[in-house]
Design an enzyme around this catalytic site. Structure first.
Site, PDB file in Angstrom:
ATOM      1  N   LYS A  45       0.834  -1.207   0.000  1.00  0.00           N
ATOM      2  CA  LYS A  45       0.000   0.000   0.000  1.00  0.00           C
ATOM      3  C   LYS A  45       0.876   1.268   0.000  1.00  0.00           C
ATOM      4  O   LYS A  45       2.098   1.181   0.228  1.00  0.00           O
ATOM      5  CB  LYS A  45      -0.911  -0.034   1.220  1.00  0.00           C
ATOM      6  CG  LYS A  45      -1.899  -1.215   1.212  1.00  0.00           C
ATOM      7  CD  LYS A  45      -2.878  -1.056   2.368  1.00  0.00           C
ATOM      8  CE  LYS A  45      -3.853  -2.208   2.425  1.00  0.00           C
ATOM      9  NZ  LYS A  45      -4.868  -1.987   3.481  1.00  0.00           N
ATOM     10  N   HIS A  77      -1.733  -5.617   2.073  1.00  0.00           N
ATOM     11  CA  HIS A  77      -3.055  -6.253   1.944  1.00  0.00           C
ATOM     12  C   HIS A  77      -2.869  -7.725   1.600  1.00  0.00           C
ATOM     13  O   HIS A  77      -1.892  -8.108   0.952  1.00  0.00           O
ATOM     14  CB  HIS A  77      -3.839  -5.564   0.810  1.00  0.00           C
ATOM     15  CG  HIS A  77      -5.054  -6.320   0.370  1.00  0.00           C
ATOM     16  ND1 HIS A  77      -6.280  -6.190   0.984  1.00  0.00           N
ATOM     17  CD2 HIS A  77      -5.230  -7.239  -0.624  1.00  0.00           C
ATOM     18  CE1 HIS A  77      -7.156  -6.990   0.398  1.00  0.00           C
ATOM     19  NE2 HIS A  77      -6.551  -7.632  -0.590  1.00  0.00           N
TER      20      HIS A  77
HETATM   21  P1  AMP Z   1      -9.901  -5.861   4.931  1.00  0.00           P
HETATM   22  O1  AMP Z   1     -10.944  -6.088   3.867  1.00  0.00           O
HETATM   23  O2  AMP Z   1     -10.263  -6.468   6.253  1.00  0.00           O
HETATM   24  O3  AMP Z   1      -8.504  -6.146   4.446  1.00  0.00           O
HETATM   25  O4  AMP Z   1      -9.944  -4.281   5.236  1.00  0.00           O
HETATM   26  C1  AMP Z   1      -9.597  -3.391   4.231  1.00  0.00           C
HETATM   27  C2  AMP Z   1      -8.789  -2.274   4.745  1.00  0.00           C
HETATM   28  O5  AMP Z   1      -9.616  -1.311   5.351  1.00  0.00           O
HETATM   29  C3  AMP Z   1      -7.790  -2.637   5.841  1.00  0.00           C
HETATM   30  O6  AMP Z   1      -6.612  -3.209   5.338  1.00  0.00           O
HETATM   31  C4  AMP Z   1      -7.538  -1.288   6.443  1.00  0.00           C
HETATM   32  O7  AMP Z   1      -6.646  -0.518   5.647  1.00  0.00           O
HETATM   33  C5  AMP Z   1      -8.919  -0.656   6.379  1.00  0.00           C
HETATM   34  N1  AMP Z   1      -9.681  -0.866   7.615  1.00  0.00           N
HETATM   35  C6  AMP Z   1     -10.275  -1.983   8.033  1.00  0.00           C
HETATM   36  N2  AMP Z   1     -10.915  -1.788   9.217  1.00  0.00           N
HETATM   37  C7  AMP Z   1     -10.714  -0.505   9.523  1.00  0.00           C
HETATM   38  C8  AMP Z   1     -11.132   0.329  10.612  1.00  0.00           C
HETATM   39  N3  AMP Z   1     -11.889  -0.143  11.605  1.00  0.00           N
HETATM   40  N4  AMP Z   1     -10.735   1.618  10.619  1.00  0.00           N
HETATM   41  C9  AMP Z   1      -9.989   2.117   9.600  1.00  0.00           C
HETATM   42  N5  AMP Z   1      -9.567   1.386   8.528  1.00  0.00           N
HETATM   43  C10 AMP Z   1      -9.925   0.098   8.502  1.00  0.00           C
END
Ligand code: AMP
Length: 210
Positions: A23, A130
């Site tokens: 990222k 990611h």
């Molecule tokens: P994921 O699909 O779980 O990989 O989430 C996608 C991305 O969203 C994560 O890698 C973080 O960069 C962001 N993200 C997830 N949860 C949160 C949160 N509660 N607050 C802020 N950013 C988040």
């Protein structure tokens, strides 16, 4: 007593592919990330550096649409270049997720100091890396990042006008002038063929007998 088979079934080895992204906050350390990936014995099948538009970032993270953090996630993911990687290894999806550690990089630093997000991430949103979370997500995300449709950012405003004026209008004007003189029965097919025959990026090569 059962006979031992002469040729036992080979063990099932599931080599999976997963999508990793370096990222924006970790791109300046991409070489180090790649070294880590190789030393962890993942194969890198494909890689590309790209800049997502806001629309592309929103599509990619569509499942999070409506959540509080969605706007900041999209702003962050389109703020600078990212590097998308297709990684392959046995059980690559789960193993890469495990190596990443907790989503929140601050938590990762406290609870999983050896994890990759502890090493490369900064906070909850800017978490460095990611990884796809399931087989189906991996397939979708790999197709998304490596499809032809996102090679270039979409132009807006003056950039779009300049692009059309310099690259499209001159050829189309010429084509439409010819078309209105010819008046073919099927103008769209005629136009398509004319564009193929007169593509300025593929000038005709005339064979010369020697
Ligand atoms: P994921 O699909 O779980 O990989 O989430 C996608 C991305 O969203 C994560 O890698 C973080 O960069 C962001 N993200 C997830 N949860 C949160 C949160 N509660 N607050 C802020 N950013 C988040």
């Amino acid at each position: 007593m059962e006979d031992t088979p002469i040729f036992p079934d080979p063990p099932v080895v599931t080599v999976e592919r997963t999508l990793a992204i370096i990222k924006p906050d970790a791109v300046h350390r991409a070489d180090e990330v790649m070294e880590d990936i190789k030393s962890l014995e993942f194969s890198i099948l494909n890689q590309r550096r790209l800049r997502l538009t806001p629309e592309q970032a929103s599509d990619f993270y569509a499942e999070h649409y409506g959540k509080m953090f969605f706007p900041s996630l999209i702003a962050y993911m389109q703020s600078a270049d990212i590097i998308a990687l297709v990684l392959a290894k046995r059980d690559a999806i789960q193993e890469w997720r495990d190596l990443l550690g907790p989503t929140n990089a601050v938590r990762a630093k406290q609870e999983a100091p050896d994890s990759l997000r502890a090493k490369y991430g900064h906070d909850q949103t800017r978490n460095g890396l990611h990884g796809s979370d399931s087989y189906h997500t991996a397939e979708r995300e790999i197709r998304f990042m490596f499809s032809e449709s996102i090679t270039e950012p979409i132009y807006h405003g003056q950039d779009a006008t300049d692009y059309l004026q310099s690259k499209v209008n001159p050829v189309l004007t010429k084509a439409l002038t010819h078309l209105s003189k010819q008046k073919p029965e099927d103008p769209l097919t005629w136009l398509a063929q004319w564009l193929l025959d007169n593509n300025p990026n593929k000038p005709k090569v005339t064979e010369v007998d020697t």
